[in-house]
Design a protein around this motif. Structure first.
Motif, PDB file in Angstrom:
ATOM      1  N   UNK A 222       0.827  -1.209   0.000  1.00 23.20           N
ATOM      2  CA  UNK A 222       0.000   0.000   0.000  1.00 23.20           C
ATOM      3  C   UNK A 222       0.856   1.251   0.000  1.00 23.20           C
ATOM      4  N   UNK A 223       1.923   1.250   0.782  1.00 22.36           N
ATOM      5  CA  UNK A 223       2.815   2.411   0.851  1.00 22.36           C
ATOM      6  C   UNK A 223       3.431   2.672  -0.524  1.00 22.36           C
ATOM      7  N   UNK A 224       3.946   1.624  -1.141  1.00 23.67           N
ATOM      8  CA  UNK A 224       4.578   1.776  -2.439  1.00 23.67           C
ATOM      9  C   UNK A 224       3.564   2.147  -3.522  1.00 23.67           C
ATOM     10  N   UNK A 225       2.396   1.549  -3.466  1.00 24.18           N
ATOM     11  CA  UNK A 225       1.373   1.874  -4.441  1.00 24.18           C
ATOM     12  C   UNK A 225       0.912   3.306  -4.335  1.00 24.18           C
ATOM     13  N   UNK A 226       0.753   3.800  -3.103  1.00 15.61           N
ATOM     14  CA  UNK A 226       0.374   5.200  -2.915  1.00 15.61           C
ATOM     15  C   UNK A 226       1.486   6.112  -3.402  1.00 15.61           C
ATOM     16  N   UNK A 227       2.724   5.718  -3.173  1.00 15.17           N
ATOM     17  CA  UNK A 227       3.847   6.533  -3.655  1.00 15.17           C
ATOM     18  C   UNK A 227       3.829   6.602  -5.185  1.00 15.17           C
ATOM     19  N   UNK A 228       3.528   5.479  -5.840  1.00 13.54           N
ATOM     20  CA  UNK A 228       3.424   5.486  -7.298  1.00 13.54           C
ATOM     21  C   UNK A 228       2.308   6.413  -7.756  1.00 13.54           C
ATOM     22  N   UNK A 229       1.166   6.346  -7.103  1.00 18.42           N
ATOM     23  CA  UNK A 229       0.020   7.188  -7.493  1.00 18.42           C
ATOM     24  C   UNK A 229       0.345   8.663  -7.324  1.00 18.42           C
ATOM     25  N   UNK A 230       0.968   9.024  -6.210  1.00 18.51           N
ATOM     26  CA  UNK A 230       1.314  10.420  -5.975  1.00 18.51           C
ATOM     27  C   UNK A 230       2.407  10.867  -6.943  1.00 18.51           C
ATOM     28  N   UNK A 231       3.331   9.975  -7.276  1.00 19.36           N
ATOM     29  CA  UNK A 231       4.370  10.324  -8.243  1.00 19.36           C
ATOM     30  C   UNK A 231       3.766  10.658  -9.609  1.00 19.36           C
ATOM     31  N   UNK A 232       2.772   9.891 -10.036  1.00 15.80           N
ATOM     32  CA  UNK A 232       2.116  10.193 -11.306  1.00 15.80           C
ATOM     33  C   UNK A 232       1.350  11.506 -11.232  1.00 15.80           C
ATOM     34  N   UNK A 233       0.769  11.807 -10.078  1.00 14.48           N
ATOM     35  CA  UNK A 233       0.116  13.104  -9.910  1.00 14.48           C
ATOM     36  C   UNK A 233       1.149  14.232  -9.967  1.00 14.48           C
ATOM     37  N   UNK A 234       2.287  14.013  -9.315  1.00 16.27           N
ATOM     38  CA  UNK A 234       3.362  15.028  -9.332  1.00 16.27           C
ATOM     39  C   UNK A 234       3.909  15.220 -10.747  1.00 16.27           C
ATOM     40  N   UNK A 235       3.992  14.147 -11.508  1.00 10.48           N
ATOM     41  CA  UNK A 235       4.491  14.238 -12.867  1.00 10.48           C
ATOM     42  C   UNK A 235       3.445  14.621 -13.888  1.00 10.48           C
ATOM     43  N   UNK A 236       2.198  14.686 -13.460  1.00 11.14           N
ATOM     44  CA  UNK A 236       1.115  14.995 -14.377  1.00 11.14           C
ATOM     45  C   UNK A 236       0.765  16.469 -14.403  1.00 11.14           C
ATOM     46  N   UNK A 237      -0.324  16.763 -15.075  1.00 10.29           N
ATOM     47  CA  UNK A 237      -0.823  18.129 -15.166  1.00 10.29           C
ATOM     48  C   UNK A 237      -1.634  18.471 -13.924  1.00 10.29           C
ATOM     49  N   UNK A 238      -1.586  19.739 -13.546  1.00  9.69           N
ATOM     50  CA  UNK A 238      -2.474  20.233 -12.491  1.00  9.69           C
ATOM     51  C   UNK A 238      -2.685  21.720 -12.700  1.00  9.69           C
ATOM     52  N   UNK A 239      -3.761  22.219 -12.127  1.00  9.57           N
ATOM     53  CA  UNK A 239      -4.092  23.641 -12.254  1.00  9.57           C
ATOM     54  C   UNK A 239      -3.199  24.429 -11.308  1.00  9.57           C
ATOM     55  N   UNK A 240      -2.331  25.237 -11.864  1.00 13.07           N
ATOM     56  CA  UNK A 240      -1.318  25.929 -11.088  1.00 13.07           C
ATOM     57  C   UNK A 240      -1.863  27.221 -10.486  1.00 13.07           C
ATOM     58  N   UNK A 241      -1.563  27.422  -9.213  1.00 13.98           N
ATOM     59  CA  UNK A 241      -2.060  28.606  -8.533  1.00 13.98           C
ATOM     60  C   UNK A 241      -1.428  29.887  -9.005  1.00 13.98           C
ATOM     61  N   UNK A 242      -0.209  29.807  -9.566  1.00 13.95           N
ATOM     62  CA  UNK A 242       0.472  31.030  -9.994  1.00 13.95           C
ATOM     63  C   UNK A 242       0.117  31.425 -11.424  1.00 13.95           C
ATOM     64  N   UNK A 243       0.020  30.447 -12.330  1.00 13.84           N
ATOM     65  CA  UNK A 243      -0.253  30.767 -13.739  1.00 13.84           C
ATOM     66  C   UNK A 243      -1.705  30.592 -14.135  1.00 13.84           C
ATOM     67  N   UNK A 244      -2.481  29.900 -13.295  1.00  9.72           N
ATOM     68  CA  UNK A 244      -3.874  29.576 -13.604  1.00  9.72           C
ATOM     69  C   UNK A 244      -3.987  28.759 -14.885  1.00  9.72           C
ATOM     70  N   UNK A 245      -2.989  27.903 -15.115  1.00  8.83           N
ATOM     71  CA  UNK A 245      -2.970  27.021 -16.271  1.00  8.83           C
ATOM     72  C   UNK A 245      -2.777  25.580 -15.820  1.00  8.83           C
ATOM     73  N   UNK A 246      -3.330  24.653 -16.612  1.00  9.77           N
ATOM     74  CA  UNK A 246      -3.032  23.239 -16.389  1.00  9.77           C
ATOM     75  C   UNK A 246      -1.667  22.950 -16.995  1.00  9.77           C
ATOM     76  N   UNK A 247      -0.716  22.657 -16.162  1.00  9.33           N
ATOM     77  CA  UNK A 247       0.647  22.481 -16.640  1.00  9.33           C
ATOM     78  C   UNK A 247       1.300  21.293 -15.934  1.00  9.33           C
ATOM     79  N   UNK A 248       2.310  20.748 -16.598  1.00 14.24           N
ATOM     80  CA  UNK A 248       3.193  19.811 -15.903  1.00 14.24           C
ATOM     81  C   UNK A 248       4.621  20.289 -16.082  1.00 14.24           C
ATOM     82  N   UNK A 249       5.473  19.889 -15.154  1.00 14.47           N
ATOM     83  CA  UNK A 249       6.824  20.408 -15.125  1.00 14.47           C
ATOM     84  C   UNK A 249       7.727  19.684 -16.123  1.00 14.47           C
TER      85      UNK A 249
END
Length: 609
Positions: A222-249
């Motif tokens: 479960x720990x490793x699976x959650x880490x994988x899920x959060x890693x994909x969220x971190x590597x994915x797109x999200x609505x950025x508070x500074x640019x107000x755009x859906x971006x990924x790094x």
């Protein structure tokens, strides 16, 4: 009481530690209240403290209801029933919620209560004398407890971030924070902390077979699976508070590599977790003490018990198969409706997941089943009639699934494809393992797996739609892929085609004609075979051919709207419209409850609200 709900049994023991003023909880000396010294000098009490963190997962304001059933709507699969109201559940489903929405405030607060409880344990467990100087068994137990606390905190933060975006970075107990009016910080910063926490937690928490409380508490998978899920969220797109755009790094592949590595490690331990050979049994296991999951596909589930709003769930009562209150099972279900076009995303013959995921029927006052109109089909993985609880109770002790092994396989395949600019043979095998289970007995209908990057990614997008319907995953997948807005528009186009009977929907009936049939409580694929359609038609004919096309039913049958269940009001109406108030690069996140922005002057409201 179900066997796998012990994870919250002892939370009541910590009422003195975890309630009242955050600044004052350590100063309480009442003999009826546990003090800091007594909690963190005893392995038993520290165990109870961690169970107190688990307690914040469940209940009406956790994964027992609102977070699980309201927040994930609407994607291209399901939506909340009822008419739009900005201040209740329907406002969330249509992307029209306001900061006054009654269904946002308490879940938001409960997530941060969980974070506070975790912060306390994360600080004080390592300070315990037993942590450094206890027996080897005691030290191993306390490391496990610390790992659980780190993982639970990550889950609470992840849930807050994916719904509201940037959050205050409070990783210490409130009593230790000089200024509680913390500003919001970027999701990148928060996710990086959580990923490091989970890396450490995985060193502390044992594999399932090494755990004294498997199926009850978090394990390494479960720990490793959650880490994988959060890693994909971190590597994915999200609505950025500074640019107000859906971006990924730009460095997103670094996080896909983390997900790849974690999933690969779980897959390398098939004795810990594998695919349940029977898809339906995964969800029946959530309903009963008799587990039907010897493969341990359920890696992380949230236990429910106690018939109350704090420790139980309303799964199967609010959502799931609709039961008339006069049926022998009691009433419930119907709060979530299937978007009619989702039914036709599944293979019409071979994919067993359709009839598990989607209820095309309901249970009437005589405890018989009969067809729903197309617009009121319900989510199928939660069913009152799969429990042993009858009568008027709203709490059915149904657990919520957070993470399954099928997700590990598909995250691995997705990460592999992205890292290698196309799928490896192992990625294709992982993808096809999930698909082959769905098409057992009909493998010839699986189709050919794409081997190019874009084709394989699109296959993953589709497979996750089919595999995880009703499990609170789809909307967040679409957000991290930057596909939510385009999929909503695509679904509206499909709904118009459905309404007009064109394209892939050209042969569908305007109406279906049905009457009640015996509800046999057999497998879902068998259950739909005995629905009573006029002329004895099987479902593969009744819902896939034009039929007689008249509103007047044949003698002895009742007319149910099928294509006629969808009209322009269903698609764009102000009260009933699907995802009516969605705005790209605004509504991917929900509004911060006004009670939080009002009490913390540094808690800025989300863009678009």
């Amino acid at each position: 009481m179900k066997k796998n709900t012990i994870n919250i049994l002892f939370a009541v023991a910590l009422v003195g530690l975890f309630t009242g003023s955050c600044k004052k909880y350590l100063n309480t000396d009442s003999p009826s209240v546990l003090t800091q010294e007594s909690i963190f000098s005893s392995v038993s009490n520290m165990n109870s403290a961690v169970i107190g963190i688990y307690a914040m997962l469940i209940g009406d304001n956790g994964y027992g209801s609102r977070i699980a059933t309201l927040f994930p709507q609407s994607a291209d699969d399901m939506k909340t029933s009822g008419d739009y109201n900005a201040n209740d559940r329907r406002g969330i489903s249509t992307y029209g919620a306001t900061s006054d929405n009654a269904d946002l405030k308490e879940p938001f607060n409960q997530l941060f209560k969980g974070i506070e409880r975790a912060n306390i344990c994360i600080k004080y467990i390592p300070k315990s004398d037993l942590y450094a100087n206890g027996t080897d068994v005691q030290k191993a137990t306390l490391q496990k407890l610390l790992g659980e606390a780190l993982t639970l905190r990550a889950q609470f933060f992840y849930e807050a971030i994916r719904n509201w975006g940037d959050m205050p970075a409070q990783f210490e107990p409130s009593a230790d924070v000089p200024n509680l009016y913390l500003p919001r910080v970027s999701t990148d910063t928060l996710y990086d902390v959580l990923l490091e926490d989970l890396r450490l937690a995985a060193e502390y928490v044992p594999w399932r077979t090494q755990s004294p409380d498997q199926n009850l508490r978090l394990t390494k998978g479960a720990v490793k699976g959650l880490r994988a899920r959060i890693a994909l969220a971190r590597g994915g797109y999200s609505l950025r508070g500074d640019t107000h755009k859906n971006e990924r790094r730009a460095d997103y592949k670094k996080y896909y590599q983390i997900a790849y590595d974690e999933c690969k490690d779980i897959m390398a331990h098939p004795e810990q977790h594998s695919l349940n050979p029977v898809y339906e049994n995964i969800f029946k296991t959530l309903h009963t003490a008799a587990r039907l999951d010897d493969a341990h596909e359920l890696i992380f589930e949230i236990g429910a018990y106690g018939s109350n709003a704090s420790t139980d769930s309303k799964l199967g009562y609010y959502n799931g198969l609709r039961h008339d209150a006069k049926s022998r099972f009691g009433g419930g279900g119907g709060g979530i409706n299937i978007i009619p076009t989702y039914f036709y995303e599944f293979d019409s013959i071979g994919d067993c997941r359709r009839d598990v995921t989607i209820n095309v029927f309901e249970i009437d006052s005589n405890s018989k089943k009969w067809m729903n109109p197309a617009g009121t089909m319900t989510d199928g993985k939660f069913r009152r009639s799969w429990t042993t609880i009858s009568g008027p109770s709203q709490n059915l002790a149904i657990n919520w699934p957070i993470l399954r092994f099928a997700d590990i396989l598909l995250m691995y395949a997705e990460a592999d494809n992205e890292i290698n600019n196309g799928p490896s043979a192992d990625a294709i095998t992982a993808y096809e393992r999930v698909r082959r289970r769905a098409f057992v007995g009909f493998e010839s209908r699986m189709g050919t797996t794409p081997t190019d990057k874009d084709g394989f990614f699109n296959a993953i997008v589709q497979e996750r739609l089919l595999e995880f319907g009703g499990e609170g995953i789809r909307k967040y997948d679409l957000i991290r892929w930057n596909l939510l807005g385009s999929r909503i528009e695509e679904t509206k186009t499909k709904l118009r085609d459905f309404m007009n009977g064109v394209g892939r929907y050209a042969s569908l009936p305007l109406y279906v004609y049905t009457k009640p049939a015996n509800y046999n409580l057999v497998s879902s694929t068998e259950e739909v075979k005995t629905l009573d359609f006029n002329g004895g038609m099987p479902i593969s004919q009744a819902l896939f051919t034009p039929g007689i096309g008249k509103s007047d039913p044949p003698s002895g049958y009742t007319t149910k709207n099928w294509r006629t269940a969808v009209n322009e009001d269903y698609i764009t109406g102000n009260l009933k419209g699907y995802a009516r108030y969605f705005e790209a690069e605004k509504k991917e996140l929900m509004p911060i409850p006004n009670t939080s922005t009002g009490t913390n002057y540094n808690m800025a409201q989300n863009w678009g609200y």
